[in-house]
Each structure stands twice: as structure tokens, then as C-alpha cells.
Design an enzyme around this catalytic site. Structure first.
Site, PDB file in Angstrom:
ATOM      1  N   ASP A   1     104.905  60.652  52.316  1.00  0.00           N
ATOM      2  CA  ASP A   1     104.691  60.916  53.746  1.00  0.00           C
ATOM      3  C   ASP A   1     104.589  62.420  53.939  1.00  0.00           C
ATOM      4  O   ASP A   1     105.352  63.181  53.327  1.00  0.00           O
ATOM      5  CB  ASP A   1     105.837  60.356  54.580  1.00  0.00           C
ATOM      6  CG  ASP A   1     105.448  60.174  56.050  1.00  0.00           C
ATOM      7  OD1 ASP A   1     104.873  61.113  56.633  1.00  0.00           O
ATOM      8  OD2 ASP A   1     105.721  59.088  56.602  1.00  0.00           O
ATOM      9  N   ASP A   2     103.638  62.841  54.788  1.00  0.00           N
ATOM     10  CA  ASP A   2     103.456  64.276  55.014  1.00  0.00           C
ATOM     11  C   ASP A   2     104.435  64.822  56.043  1.00  0.00           C
ATOM     12  O   ASP A   2     104.488  66.043  56.266  1.00  0.00           O
ATOM     13  CB  ASP A   2     102.014  64.560  55.456  1.00  0.00           C
ATOM     14  CG  ASP A   2     101.668  63.873  56.773  1.00  0.00           C
ATOM     15  OD1 ASP A   2     101.970  62.662  56.886  1.00  0.00           O
ATOM     16  OD2 ASP A   2     101.110  64.519  57.667  1.00  0.00           O
TER      17      ASP A   2
ATOM     18  N   ASP B   1     102.756  56.345  53.532  1.00  0.00           N
ATOM     19  CA  ASP B   1     102.208  56.426  54.876  1.00  0.00           C
ATOM     20  C   ASP B   1     100.689  56.310  54.780  1.00  0.00           C
ATOM     21  O   ASP B   1     100.095  56.593  53.728  1.00  0.00           O
ATOM     22  CB  ASP B   1     102.597  57.761  55.508  1.00  0.00           C
ATOM     23  CG  ASP B   1     102.236  57.824  56.978  1.00  0.00           C
ATOM     24  OD1 ASP B   1     102.198  56.747  57.611  1.00  0.00           O
ATOM     25  OD2 ASP B   1     101.985  58.931  57.491  1.00  0.00           O
TER      26      ASP B   1
ATOM     27  N   MET C   1      98.424  57.555  57.520  1.00  0.00           N
ATOM     28  CA  MET C   1      97.804  58.715  58.163  1.00  0.00           C
ATOM     29  C   MET C   1      98.357  59.994  57.548  1.00  0.00           C
ATOM     30  O   MET C   1      99.410  60.506  57.922  1.00  0.00           O
ATOM     31  CB  MET C   1      98.072  58.682  59.672  1.00  0.00           C
ATOM     32  CG  MET C   1      97.609  57.399  60.346  1.00  0.00           C
ATOM     33  SD  MET C   1      95.830  57.130  60.157  1.00  0.00           S
ATOM     34  CE  MET C   1      95.187  58.482  61.138  1.00  0.00           C
TER      35      MET C   1
ATOM     36  N   ASP D   1     104.087  20.524  -4.072  1.00  0.00           N
ATOM     37  CA  ASP D   1     103.021  21.509  -4.143  1.00  0.00           C
ATOM     38  C   ASP D   1     101.797  20.906  -4.820  1.00  0.00           C
ATOM     39  O   ASP D   1     101.843  19.818  -5.390  1.00  0.00           O
ATOM     40  CB  ASP D   1     103.484  22.815  -4.800  1.00  0.00           C
ATOM     41  CG  ASP D   1     103.591  22.721  -6.317  1.00  0.00           C
ATOM     42  OD1 ASP D   1     103.394  21.631  -6.870  1.00  0.00           O
ATOM     43  OD2 ASP D   1     103.891  23.752  -6.933  1.00  0.00           O
ATOM     44  N   ILE D   2     100.695  21.633  -4.728  1.00  0.00           N
ATOM     45  CA  ILE D   2      99.403  21.132  -5.210  1.00  0.00           C
ATOM     46  C   ILE D   2      99.282  21.437  -6.702  1.00  0.00           C
ATOM     47  O   ILE D   2      99.480  22.576  -7.136  1.00  0.00           O
ATOM     48  CB  ILE D   2      98.251  21.782  -4.426  1.00  0.00           C
ATOM     49  CG1 ILE D   2      98.425  21.515  -2.923  1.00  0.00           C
ATOM     50  CG2 ILE D   2      96.897  21.273  -4.907  1.00  0.00           C
ATOM     51  CD1 ILE D   2      97.475  22.297  -2.045  1.00  0.00           C
TER      52      ILE D   2
ATOM     53  N   ASN E   1      91.255  27.822  -6.567  1.00  0.00           N
ATOM     54  CA  ASN E   1      90.882  29.150  -6.070  1.00  0.00           C
ATOM     55  C   ASN E   1      89.975  29.879  -7.054  1.00  0.00           C
ATOM     56  O   ASN E   1      88.986  30.520  -6.650  1.00  0.00           O
ATOM     57  CB  ASN E   1      92.139  29.982  -5.812  1.00  0.00           C
ATOM     58  CG  ASN E   1      92.854  29.576  -4.539  1.00  0.00           C
ATOM     59  OD1 ASN E   1      92.221  29.133  -3.584  1.00  0.00           O
ATOM     60  ND2 ASN E   1      94.164  29.721  -4.511  1.00  0.00           N
TER      61      ASN E   1
ATOM     62  N   GLU F   1     101.038  27.216  -1.916  1.00  0.00           N
ATOM     63  CA  GLU F   1     100.613  25.815  -1.894  1.00  0.00           C
ATOM     64  C   GLU F   1     101.781  24.851  -1.821  1.00  0.00           C
ATOM     65  O   GLU F   1     101.639  23.655  -2.090  1.00  0.00           O
ATOM     66  CB  GLU F   1      99.757  25.499  -3.122  1.00  0.00           C
ATOM     67  CG  GLU F   1     100.489  25.528  -4.451  1.00  0.00           C
ATOM     68  CD  GLU F   1     100.514  26.903  -5.109  1.00  0.00           C
ATOM     69  OE1 GLU F   1     100.648  26.956  -6.337  1.00  0.00           O
ATOM     70  OE2 GLU F   1     100.395  27.918  -4.385  1.00  0.00           O
TER      71      GLU F   1
END
Length: 469
Positions: free
Chosen positions: A9-10, A53, A55, A330-331, A338, A373
Site C-alpha cells: 500500500d502506498d 491495494d 489504487m 528364476d529363469i 540376452n 531374473e
């Protein structure tokens, strides 16, 4: 709650008056006498709320608000415009500039403190969610960009209003702005509607016929499904003292009768946009939490979650007296997959493995990627006989049909080896149970792979072969 508030505010007397009121309520107050210094202070200090404000010479409050909302560093700070102007067009202009609310001079203390506490509480929540979103995306730019993409249009609005005339007038204003409106004339009807449909906004009259509209607000805030739905309260100016109670109950905004069409539309858009931003941030938070426990490749749980889950299930044996079994598998020869067909093929095999595994399990069983895996299946209420039956069924499902991969013209034959372990001891640790299953898995590998081996609690050194085929 306390908060840091920037007053712009001024006129020094106005600043001192607001500062005295806020300090008396234990708020920390900063001040600026013009727009440029306020923008600099806001970016440096990051206050929880800004009261400005309108204004002011040079840069007025509208421009200050627009610049605050355009700056990523200050965009999320709530702005309340304090002005002697009472023209509705000025309020609408302020809201369109990004202001969160208006206070008219002389400032009503009840409205001031209610608005400050409500907006400061909201900013605290939003800041926490924004931080989490930025952490999840590793970028504040991404977090801020999400807010810019959200609109306040096409909302589903619940209107609690007993007067047919007022309800139709408000409905017309809202539907002309693209919203879908459902009108309820009683508390019971509004609560029932909220159970049936998810609304973006509740607009409630302070008096719904002979019923207290604040009771509806309380019901919305106490119900998990509607707890985060923004609430716009409509009341007469002489009813402002009750607004403080409404804010305490969770009312997020308010309108003074007679309701102006443009102000109603602007406030609704603001509240709907805030709700949608809040919902998106919460979704990001849920996703980030989920990512901490989900393996990104296979979309099953990861080792971290599995360990915690297994610990809980073992502890529950004390109450249920029912055994818990695990399968560790596991695999076989996964490195060959891979090396011969590429890691992309290996990833496809892992994904297909998890899908076939889940088909073989009950709803209460859980599968997790243990690493590489290796996978673990946790089976509550399952003795050794059930575990062996499931393990052999899984082994056959994997071995009987080759796996299609994008890097090979031919489907790949894949088999798995499985180690089983069962416990009835609520004092056994998850590490111990996993170690026994691992010993059994090692034995399955030694037996020629593509088989199941079970470990007994009292004979972990000499696991027995349950099935070789």
C-alpha cells in the site's frame, strides 16, 4: 496457524493499520509501498499471502497481481486485493488478473482473518504437493507447466439452494459459462447427490430453507469423498460474522448477495481450477509413491515392498495361526537369452513371465521382482502342499508355451526353477524364510533345472525334491 504476509500500500497509515491487526493475531508482516519493490520482495521472501491495494501510483494492484502470477517464483502465492472500490467490475477484473479474493475498505476483521487463515492453509498444502511433484519429475518447470494447462471450465457443480427462483438464476449464470449444474433443495438431498457423483464445486446458501448450510459444509469436510471439494458459500452482508465459522469448517470462498453474474462465474472458475490443480498434484504424489514400490519394467512389486509385505504376513501368523509360503524362482539360462537375442528380448521375456505368473495365482498372493531374473511369490494361508501345487502349475505354464520376442523369428523356449519354503513361526524373519527358499532354488538348479524343490523348516540343509517335471 501463523503465516508470513506481505502488505502492499502506498499510504503508510493503511499499512500500519493492517500490520497492527495481523501482528495481534501472531502473523509475520512484511510491507512495500509500491509495485516494483513489492515484486522484488515477494520473489526474495516468498510470503505465504499478499495483501495489495489497487489504487497505487505507477503500477496499480491489478498489474502487480498479473506480474506475480506470471512469475514462476511467485505464481503460487495467494493474492488478496484490498480496496475502497466496491464496483463488481473491479472485483471481476481482479479475479481475472489472478487475485484470490477481495476485501473492501474499511476491512472487516472477521473477513480479513478468515480469508488470511484459509488461503495460508491452502498455500501450505499446495506447496507440499508442488514440491513432491517437482521431485517426482525432477523439474519445477514440469510442475509449473501442469498448472498452466488446467482450466476452470466444464465443471460439475452441486448447488444447494432451497429457493427455486434463486436456484434457477444461479443455474443460468453457471450453465452459460459451460458448467453442468445439479440443484438440491435440502441437506439430505445434497449429501445424497455427493454420494452419487463427484463434483468439482459445491455452492451452498448459508440457509437452505430452514436448514443450516454450514452443516452441509461440515458434512462435506468430514466425508473422505468430498473432503477436498471447494465450497463457495452464499450469504447476506449482515451474515458476515458467521463467515469465520464457515472458514473454520473449510469454506474456500464466498459471495455476498445479491450475486453478480460475472463475479459468480469468475469465482467458480478460480475454485474449479484450484481443485483440478490440487487433484493432479495428488495424483502425481500417488504415482511417485507407487513408483517407489513398483518395478518399472514388469509392473509388479519390487524387492523393497516384498520384504515389508512378507514381514507383515509372517507376523500375522500369531493371530491367524495359518502358514505362509513363498516361491523363489528364476529363469533358466537367462544370460543366454540376452546374449543371443539382445536385452530387448530379455525384457520381453521378463514381462511375459510376470503375466503368466499372475494367471496362476490367487487374489491374495503377491508376486514381486526380487532382482534381475529372480521373482518371489508370497502366499498367505498356504501350507507346503498348496505351495508345491502352485509351483508345479506355474512351472508347467512357463515351460509348455514358447515366448514370442520381437528380435527373433522363432518363439523362445523358456523354463524356470523354483524353490519353496513354508513357515508357521511368527517369530521367523523374512530373511530366514527367503534364505531357505534360496537354498531350495539352488538345489533345483543342481537337479537339472525346470523343476521345483521344497525346503522344510527343520531340514533346511537337506531340501527335498518335490517334482522334477
Amino acid at each position: 496457524m501463523s503465516a508470513r504476509i506481505l502488505v502492499i500500500d502506498d499510504i503508510p497509515a493503511n499499512v500500519r493499520l493492517l500490520e497492527a491487526k495481523l501482528v495481534a493475531e501472531y502473523f509475520d508482516v512484511l510491507s512495500a509501498s509500491d509495485g516494483p519493490s513489492a515484486l522484488q520482495l515477494a520473489e526474495q521472501e516468498s510470503p505465504d499471502l499478499i495483501l495489495t491495494d489497487i489504487m497505487m501510483p505507477g503500477m496499480d494492484g491489478f498489474e502487480v497481481c498479473e506480474r506475480l502470477k506470471a512469475n514462476p517464483a511467485t505464481r503460487h502465492i495467494p493474492v488478496v486485493m484490498v480496496t475502497a472500490l466496491s464496483d463488481v467490475s473491479d472485483r471481476v477484473r481482479g479475479l481475472e488478473a489472478g487475485a484470490d479474493d477481495f476485501l473492501t475498505k474499511p476491512v472487516n476483521d472477521i473477513a480479513l482473518f478468515a480469508r488470511v487463515r484459509s488461503l495460508a492453509r491452502l498455500k501450505l498444502t499446495m506447496d507440499e504437493l508442488r514440491i513432491r511433484r517437482a521431485a517426482a519429475s525432477q523439474s519445477e518447470v514440469v510442475a509449473d507447466q501442469a498448472m498452466n494447462e488446467i482450466t476452470g471450465s466444464n465443471a460439475r457443480i452441486l448447488l444447494a439452494e432451497a429457493s427455486d427462483l434463486n436456484a434457477e438464476r444461479l443455474r443460468g449464470s453457471l450453465e452459460s459459462d459451460g458448467h453442468k449444474v445439479r440443484i438440491e433443495t435440502s441437506l439430505e438431498g445434497a449429501i445424497g447427490a455427493a454420494r452419487q457423483e463427484d463434483f468439482d464445486l459445491l455452492i451452498a446458501n448459508l440457509h437452505i430453507g430452514e436448514e443450516d448450510g454450514l452443516r452441509l459444509c461440515s458434512q462435506f469436510r468430514s466425508n473422505e469423498a468430498t473432503r477436498r471439494t471447494p465450497i463457495l458459500l452464499v450469504l447476506d452482508e449482515d451474515e458476515l460474522p458467521r463467515l469465520a465459522k464457515g472458514m473454520d469448517l473449510g469454506v474456500t470462498d464466498y459471495l455476498i448477495k445479491p450475486v453478480d453474474r460475472n463475479e459468480l462465474q469468475a469465482r467458480c472458475r478460480t475454485q474449479v481450477k484450484r481443485r483440478r490443480y490440487h487433484d493432479q498434484l495428488r495424483q502425481v504424489l500417488r504415482n511417485s509413491v507407487s513408483m517407489a514400490y513398483i518395478d518399472p519394467l514388469t509392473s509388479v512389486y519390487n524387492r523393497r515392498y516384498m520384504n515389508a509385505h512378507l514381514e507383515r504376513k509372517i507376523m500375522e501368523i500369531a493371530e491367524t495361526t495359518k502358514p505362509v509360503s513363498i516361491l523363489l524362482f528364476d529363469i533358466d539360462h537367462f544370460k543366454h537369452v540376452n546374449d543371443s537375442h539382445g536385452h530387448a528380448a530379455g525384457d520381453e521375456v521378463l514381462q511375459c513371465i510376470t503375466k503368466r505368473t499372475q494367471i496362476c495365482l490367487r487374489d491374495l498372493d503377491m508376486v514381486a521382482r526380487y532382482g534381475g531374473e529372480e521373482f518371489v511369490i508370497v502366499m498367505p494361508d498356504s501350507d507346503q502342499h498348496i505351495a508345491l501345487k502352485v509351483a508345479n502349475r506355474l512351472r508347467r505354464v512357463i515351460a509348455d508355451s514358447a515366448f514370442p520376442v520381437s528380435t527373433s523369428k522363432h518363439d523362445l523356449p523358456v523354463t524356470i526353477s523354483i524353490g519353496c519354503a513354508t513357515t508357521m513361526d511368527p517369530m521367523e524373519t523374512s530373511e530366514s524364510l527367503l534364505r531357505r527358499a534360496d537354498i531350495a532354488l539352488y538345489q533345483a538348479k543342481a537337479n537339472g533345472r525346470n523343476c521345483v524343490v521344497s525346503s522344510e523348516l527343520d531340514k533346511i540343509e537337506t531340501p527335498k525334491v518335490a517334482s522334477a517335471q
